[in-house]
Design an enzyme around this catalytic site. Sequence first.
Site, mmCIF file in Angstrom:
data_model
loop_
_atom_site.group_PDB
_atom_site.id
_atom_site.type_symbol
_atom_site.label_atom_id
_atom_site.label_comp_id
_atom_site.label_asym_id
_atom_site.label_seq_id
_atom_site.Cartn_x
_atom_site.Cartn_y
_atom_site.Cartn_z
ATOM 1 N N ARG A 25 0.853 -1.169 0.000
ATOM 2 C CA ARG A 25 0.000 0.000 0.000
ATOM 3 C C ARG A 25 0.894 1.225 0.000
ATOM 4 O O ARG A 25 1.891 1.273 0.732
ATOM 5 C CB ARG A 25 -0.817 -0.048 1.297
ATOM 6 C CG ARG A 25 -1.916 0.939 1.421
ATOM 7 C CD ARG A 25 -2.801 0.498 2.599
ATOM 8 N NE ARG A 25 -2.087 0.547 3.856
ATOM 9 C CZ ARG A 25 -2.386 1.372 4.848
ATOM 10 N NH1 ARG A 25 -3.383 2.224 4.735
ATOM 11 N NH2 ARG A 25 -1.707 1.348 5.969
ATOM 12 N N SER A 69 6.972 -5.509 7.552
ATOM 13 C CA SER A 69 6.639 -6.441 8.631
ATOM 14 C C SER A 69 7.331 -7.794 8.478
ATOM 15 O O SER A 69 6.681 -8.835 8.414
ATOM 16 C CB SER A 69 5.126 -6.620 8.705
ATOM 17 O OG SER A 69 4.509 -5.372 8.783
ATOM 18 N N ASP A 72 5.532 -3.078 12.034
ATOM 19 C CA ASP A 72 4.142 -2.630 12.177
ATOM 20 C C ASP A 72 3.752 -2.307 13.628
ATOM 21 O O ASP A 72 2.915 -1.439 13.878
ATOM 22 C CB ASP A 72 3.146 -3.615 11.536
ATOM 23 C CG ASP A 72 3.331 -5.051 11.981
ATOM 24 O OD1 ASP A 72 4.281 -5.334 12.730
ATOM 25 O OD2 ASP A 72 2.524 -5.909 11.578
HETATM 26 MG MG MG Z 1 -2.073 -5.946 10.365
#
Ligand code: MG
Length: 489
Positions: free
Chosen positions: A87, A157, A210
């Site tokens: 994203r 992540s 994250d």
């Molecule tokens: Mg998540």
Amino acid sequence: MPPHPTLSDGSCLSPAQVQALEHIENDFRAAPELLQNIVRGMHKAMDLGLSKPDQTLAMLPSYIVGSATGNEKGRCLALDLGGTNFRVCEVLLLGQPGQYTMQQKKFKIPHTLKIAPATQLFSFIADGIHSFLEEFATPEERQGASCSAISLGFTFSFPVVQRALNYGELLQWNKGFTNPGAVGKDVVGLLQDALHTRGIEVTVTALLNDTVGALMACSYHYPNTVMGAILGTGSNTAYMERMSRITKFDPLAVTPGASAPKRQVCGEDEMVINMEWGAFDNEGDVIPYNRYDRMLDVNSTNPGCQMFEKRISGLYLGEIFRLAILDMVRLKLVFNGKISCALETPYVLDTSVISTIVDDASPDFCEGTPVVEEKLGLQFTCAADRYIVRRVATLVAYRSARFAGAALGAVVLRRDDRLARSTSEEPLTLGIDGSLYEHFTTFRENMVQSFRETVGEDNMTKLRIVLTKDGSGVGAAVAAIMNREGKCL
Ligand code: MG
Ligand code: ADP
């Protein structure tokens, strides 16, 4: 747990069914003493991880010093890479706590690119950033005529060892990514090279996990934030630690390729630490394994690893439940002893099925019934079947929520100094993201109850838990802007 009631069709459980359920209750108990042991064990493991590399809790320095104030202001890009999609976001922080605007675009990552050479993956991402800018950049930026490059915060992540806010070497891929040529390399450099090759005027200024993103996003809303946690597919937490306790960390260590430290730090400063708490108690010294934990672990892709995560996160709860029900079926105590192909299929049940069963308050969980029957390819035959299925689902989720609450409490208690300085007007804040916390009501309630028992009733008025959904966008932007303001190493 209350004693077994008379069932909705007027029948009772057989003695064999009662006995089997008692055995499972014992397997999934999460008594107060065990929660206390989790707190003690967690504190010990945190100390070890902060003092030496390669410990069970990795306790990774994030290079972000201090939390956000809510006054951060500016525009930057955020990139979120960690699963099926990546994203790209443009975030404008307005300089008022919690105030921002955001535009974003999602790109699906084809399977072939998850296994292609790393340069191809990063080229694909750079193309995505290019296409995003085509749509959203100002005319000057599009023509490369603006006076400075746009800065980008990169939420990545996967496990990395950072050596600066803008430098992190990949330890290993997971979640289906295997791109050769990245392990051991600086992922910021890989992305930056791909951007340069395309002449894209973007500088990657912050790399973050994250959980760190969740903490930063929450602290932009509530500056008195002390931790960010994820309870989704996996589970992990980041928190603010005093520099004087991060004894393994040398802020002056020079890293090739990384920018020079922007500031001096002292022992009283605080740095965000990514705990990687999924690995807590891999040794099995604190939390007993039950028979289903062992089965799940032995057949997993990473035996002996992420043992705490395997007890508490979304990827595993459905599977633990399946193993327990399969056991009951084999003993002919449920579903008339009928085994379906689905019931024998590992990971056939998503954890959302567990919440559909457990959160449904009707006596025979009307909403959950068709879901369970379809997923397992089995029909409920009587009220006892339904009762047993719900009881087992409840027990599995209960243990998981209790463990998660105790672990959150352990981290808060670690910062008892911050807790002591907090008040009910300005509570110490925890940002939590992830579907288990957001969508599984019973899980959330049991988790908060266990947290309450762990930190003590008196402290609860000085604590606040906030659902923090946009760590990877807003949190990454906050980190990039804090870096611009010289608040990072
Ligand atoms: Mg998540
Ligand atoms: P991620 O961790 O991948 O960013 P999520 O936070 O959405 O994504 O977590 C996904 C996990 O949450 C999956 O393991 C899924 O089984 C579980 N999950 C999704 N919805 C629910 C729900 N309503 N109740 C319980 N678990 C859920």
